[in-house]
Design a protein around this motif. Structure first.
Motif, PDB file in Angstrom:
ATOM      1  N   GLY A 207      23.753  10.466 -20.265  1.00  0.00           N
ATOM      2  CA  GLY A 207      23.091  11.013 -19.092  1.00  0.00           C
ATOM      3  C   GLY A 207      23.471  10.284 -17.823  1.00  0.00           C
ATOM      4  N   CYS A 208      22.589  10.375 -16.814  1.00  0.00           N
ATOM      5  CA  CYS A 208      22.837   9.728 -15.527  1.00  0.00           C
ATOM      6  C   CYS A 208      22.549   8.231 -15.629  1.00  0.00           C
ATOM      7  CB  CYS A 208      21.956  10.341 -14.438  1.00  0.00           C
ATOM      8  SG  CYS A 208      22.374  12.033 -14.033  1.00  0.00           S
ATOM      9  N   VAL A 209      23.448   7.441 -15.102  1.00  0.00           N
ATOM     10  CA  VAL A 209      23.290   5.989 -15.151  1.00  0.00           C
ATOM     11  C   VAL A 209      23.425   5.432 -13.739  1.00  0.00           C
ATOM     12  CG1 VAL A 209      24.232   3.841 -16.052  1.00  0.00           C
ATOM     13  CG2 VAL A 209      24.202   5.871 -17.494  1.00  0.00           C
ATOM     14  N   LEU A 210      22.537   4.527 -13.401  1.00  0.00           N
ATOM     15  CA  LEU A 210      22.586   3.882 -12.091  1.00  0.00           C
ATOM     16  C   LEU A 210      23.779   2.939 -12.022  1.00  0.00           C
ATOM     17  CD1 LEU A 210      20.737   3.861  -9.558  1.00  0.00           C
ATOM     18  CD2 LEU A 210      19.770   1.740 -10.441  1.00  0.00           C
ATOM     19  N   ALA A 211      24.535   3.045 -10.946  1.00  0.00           N
ATOM     20  CA  ALA A 211      25.702   2.175 -10.760  1.00  0.00           C
ATOM     21  C   ALA A 211      25.266   0.894 -10.053  1.00  0.00           C
ATOM     22  CB  ALA A 211      26.767   2.894  -9.947  1.00  0.00           C
TER      23      ALA A 211
END
Length: 388
Positions: free
Chosen positions: A219-223
Motif C-alpha cells: 500500500g501507501c508508504v510514507l517516504a
C-alpha cells in the motif's frame, strides 16, 4: 511576536508535557514559521498546529516489476501530503472553535499549495472522534502483540568486540552468522560532542536499508527523509530506548529494531523490520538480554515489515488467527500468555479529489470506475469523475 518560537515551545510543553530534550529536538529539526499556524490573544499564544510536508509512495507487488516504456525506469506513484502535528490549545481557550478554524485554514492552504491529503496520528480515542468531525477517517492499522519473554528462544548471546569500536560501543554476537549492534551510544556521543551524523557512512547505510525495507510494506508508504531518520534515532536515545541493527555474514544490514516506551513490566517495539524470521528472532532475543528479567514485550506489526514472521507457528511468537475474538470493538487474539490486538494508527482526509484519483489510476492500472462528488468542503472537488 519576536519570541514566537519560544512561545510555541512553551505551549507545546504546557499541553503535551514532553521532555525539554524532545521539544528541543523537534523544533531544532522542523521549526519553520511557514509550517506553523498560530492564534494569539493579547500577545499570548493560545493555540497552534504544525503541518510538515511529506510524500506518500505506492508500490504494489505488480508495480515492483513495472517499467515506463519510454524511460525504462521503475514507475513511482507519489502524492504530496501534509502531516498535522503539535495541535495544541490552552485549556482555558478550548471549546471556542479556535482549533477548528486552524485545521480548516491549514487544509485550505495545503490544497492551494498542491497537497492532495492531510493526515495525522491521534493520541487517543477521544481525539479520533474529534477529528472525525473534520472528515478524517482511519487509513492504517497495526497489530499490537503482548509477547511473553519466555516464548522467545532462550539462546545464549555472547559479547562481541566490534571492529569499529569508535562507532559502536555495544555489540552482540549471535552464533557465527549474525552480529547485532546497538547504535544508542553513537547517537548519544554525537549529541555530547555536538557533532553532526550526516557524514556517517554507517548511519547512511542503515537509513538506506530502512527505506528499502519499509518500501516493501503493501500500500501507501510514507517516504521518510534522512532528517526524519536521524530524529527517530535521537528521540529513541532521549527516551532511553534501544535501536538495534543486525548484520549478516557479509556485514550487510538484515534487520532493525526500534524499542521505546520502556516502562516497569513491559517495553514497546515500535518497529521491527527484517529480511527473514531468523533475523527478527535474533533481534528480539538480543533485546531480551538487554532488559530486566520482569519485562515483557509489546511488538507492533505492520504488513510486510517482516516476511511472514508472525504467521509462522514455528516462530512461537504470535497467537493463532483462528482464536480471534471481539473485545471493545477491536479484534484480538489470545493464546496462553499472548494477546494480539488490531489498533488504528493514522487518519486522513482528501484535499484534492482529482489528484487522489490520478494516483489511484496510476497505482492500480487495471481499475476502472466512476465516482460522483456531490458536496465537499472544497467546491473544486465536486463533480463526476471517471478513472480509467
Amino acid at each position: 511576536m519576536q519570541n514566537m518560537k519560544q512561545d510555541m515551545m512553551r505551549l507545546w510543553k504546557n499541553v503535551f508535557g514532553d521532555s525539554d530534550g524532545y521539544i528541543d529536538l523537534f523544533f531544532k529539526n522542523y521549526y519553520n514559521e511557514k509550517l506553523f499556524d498560530t492564534v494569539y490573544s493579547d500577545d499570548k499564544l493560545v493555540s497552534q498546529l504544525c503541518c510538515v510536508p511529506y510524500v506518500f509512495k505506492f508500490l504494489n507487488n505488480c508495480d515492483k516489476h513495472s517499467y515506463h516504456k519510454s524511460t525504462n525506469s521503475k514507475l513511482e506513484n507519489i502524492i504530496k501530503a501534509g502531516y498535522l502535528c503539535g495541535l495544541a490549545t490552552l485549556p482555558e481557550y478550548r471549546n471556542k472553535g479556535i482549533m477548528s478554524s486552524l485545521i480548516h485554514k491549514s487544509n485550505r492552504d495545503m490544497r492551494r499549495e498542491g497537497f492532495a491529503v492531510s493526515f495525522l496520528i491521534p493520541a487517543s480515542k477521544e481525539l479520533r472522534i474529534y477529528y472525525d468531525k473534520f472528515g478524517y477517517i482511519d487509513i492504517s492499522n497495526y497489530w499490537n502483540t503482548i509477547l511473553d519473554r519466555n516464548v522467545l528462544n532462550n539462546k545464549e548471546i555472547k559479547i562481541y568486540n566490534s571492529r569499529n569500536n569508535i562507532l559502536y560501543n555495544i555489540a552482540f554476537k549471535y552464533t557465527d552468522k549474525y552480529v547485532v549492534i546497538s547504535i544508542n551510544d553513537y547517537i548519544g556521543n554525537i549529541e555530547l560532542r555536538n557533532l553532526s551524523p550526516y557524514s556517517s557512512n554507517e548511519i547512511k547505510e542503515l537509513y538506506d536499508y530502512f527505506c528499502k525495507t519499509v518500501s516493501h510494506i503493501e500500500g501507501c508508504v510514507l517516504a521518510h527523509s534522512y532528517l526524519d531518520f536521524i530524529t527517530i534515532l535521537r528521540e529513541n536515545y532521549l527516551n532511553r530506548g534501544y535501536v538495534l541493527c543486525i548484520k549478516d555474514e557479509d556485514n550487510k544490514p538484515s534487520g532493525m529494531l526500534f524499542c521505546s516506551n520502556i516502562r516497569e513490566g513491559d517495553a514497546t517495539v515500535q518497529l521491527l523490520i527484517a529480511d527473514s524470521e531468523d533475523s527478527a528472532v535474533v533481534l528480539l532475543n538480543t533485546l531480551k538480554s538487554m532488559l530486566p528479567e520482569n519485562v515483557d514485550f509489546i511488538v507492533r506489526e505492520y504488513d510486510g515489515a517482516v516476511p511472514r514472521l508472525f504467521e509462522q507457528p514455528s516462530a512461537a511468537c504470535y497467537a493463532n488467527e483462528n482464536s480471534m475474538t471481539k473485545e471493545g470493538g477491536e479484534s484480538s487474539m489470545t493464546s496462553g500468555s499472548l494477546v494480539r490486538c488490531r489498533l488504528p494508527l493514522a487518519m486522513a482526509r482528501i484535499l484534492n479529489v482529482s489528484e487522489i484519483l490520478k494516483f489511484v489510476a496510476a497505482s492500480y492500472p487495471r481499475s476502472e470506475f466512476s465516482i460522483l462528488i456531490k458536496s465537499d468542503e472544497f467546491p473544486e472537488n465536486e463533480g463526476f469523475y471517471t478513472v480509467r
